[in-house]
Design a protein around this motif. Sequence first.
Motif, PDB file in Angstrom:
ATOM      1  N   ALA A 144       0.833  -1.207   0.000  1.00  0.00           N
ATOM      2  CA  ALA A 144       0.000   0.000   0.000  1.00  0.00           C
ATOM      3  C   ALA A 144       0.867   1.257   0.000  1.00  0.00           C
ATOM      4  O   ALA A 144       0.566   2.230  -0.717  1.00  0.00           O
ATOM      5  N   ALA A 145       1.947   1.259   0.778  1.00  0.00           N
ATOM      6  CA  ALA A 145       2.842   2.416   0.805  1.00  0.00           C
ATOM      7  C   ALA A 145       3.456   2.653  -0.573  1.00  0.00           C
ATOM      8  O   ALA A 145       3.574   3.795  -1.033  1.00  0.00           O
ATOM      9  N   SER A 146       3.829   1.574  -1.254  1.00  0.00           N
ATOM     10  CA  SER A 146       4.406   1.687  -2.595  1.00  0.00           C
ATOM     11  C   SER A 146       3.386   2.230  -3.594  1.00  0.00           C
ATOM     12  O   SER A 146       3.700   3.100  -4.419  1.00  0.00           O
ATOM     13  N   VAL A 147       2.156   1.741  -3.510  1.00  0.00           N
ATOM     14  CA  VAL A 147       1.096   2.196  -4.420  1.00  0.00           C
ATOM     15  C   VAL A 147       0.828   3.678  -4.215  1.00  0.00           C
ATOM     16  O   VAL A 147       0.733   4.454  -5.186  1.00  0.00           O
ATOM     17  N   LEU A 148       0.718   4.112  -2.974  1.00  0.00           N
ATOM     18  CA  LEU A 148       0.427   5.522  -2.696  1.00  0.00           C
ATOM     19  C   LEU A 148       1.593   6.418  -3.089  1.00  0.00           C
ATOM     20  O   LEU A 148       1.394   7.559  -3.534  1.00  0.00           O
ATOM     21  N   GLN A 149       2.810   5.915  -2.955  1.00  0.00           N
ATOM     22  CA  GLN A 149       3.972   6.690  -3.394  1.00  0.00           C
ATOM     23  C   GLN A 149       3.923   6.934  -4.907  1.00  0.00           C
ATOM     24  O   GLN A 149       4.218   8.034  -5.380  1.00  0.00           O
TER      25      GLN A 149
END
Length: 285
Positions: A144-149
Amino acid sequence: MWTLAVGLLLAWLSRRQLLTLARDYDASLAQVRSQTEALRASEARLESRVAQRTQELTVANKELESFSYSVSHDLRSPLRAIDGFAQALREDEGERLSAEGLRLLTRLQGAATRMGQLIDDLLQLSRVTRAELSREPVDLSAIAASVLQELRQREPGRDVTCSLQSGLTARGDPRLLRVLLENLLGNAWKFTSKRSGAVIELFAETAGGGTHYVVRDNGVGFDMAYAGKLFSPFQRMHKPSEFPGTGIGLATVQRIVHRHGGDISAQATPGGGATFRFTLQEAQP
């Protein structure tokens, strides 16, 4: 004399009882054998049907693969031609075109682009259905952190507060679970685009002895009267002129969740944001 008669009578009754028991045993044994044969015949018919359905499914999958190949190759060529000729017309004849002509040319190129996106989404939905499923520990928080980044990099001017619960894990196919979060978080990002103070959350809840993963936003939401169509392909809660998209994303999400043995639901109010809850069969690695 009396004692002898009683003894003979008891012996006769015992012999008759034994014969009756023997006949009952033979009848029961015959019934068991008949039921066993019927069960074996039923199993044989079932195995035959399973083999037939498996063969039909194999043929259907091959046809689907052929269709996917046709879509990904044959349809893209004319789309590229349409966009290429439109761009050439814009560059070579743009100065001679009226404002209305340029507007129509822009709409033509936009339609070709949307068609290409629709093809991509349909192919992804097809792959989700056919892809072999692996099961391994997956760090949902990290995905999720990667997607939002990536979403922030595409729109660096957006002011969005993202709240991600750390340590969210599951057991499943990492590639498919990334597609799931890309769609859910991407929708939350898209539908909060017109909201000042946008908030996107990912966290987990425990209910009924199981883990429920939750993606929540404070975006435009939707009317729950149409929630029954939410996960069907090509169903949209908002006009394309308001928010872009093909209407395939949530159908893809639902199939991924179902392939992991889970379920998904949504709650929303118009103007009050949306909440998506989903489960996975094996929540913990």
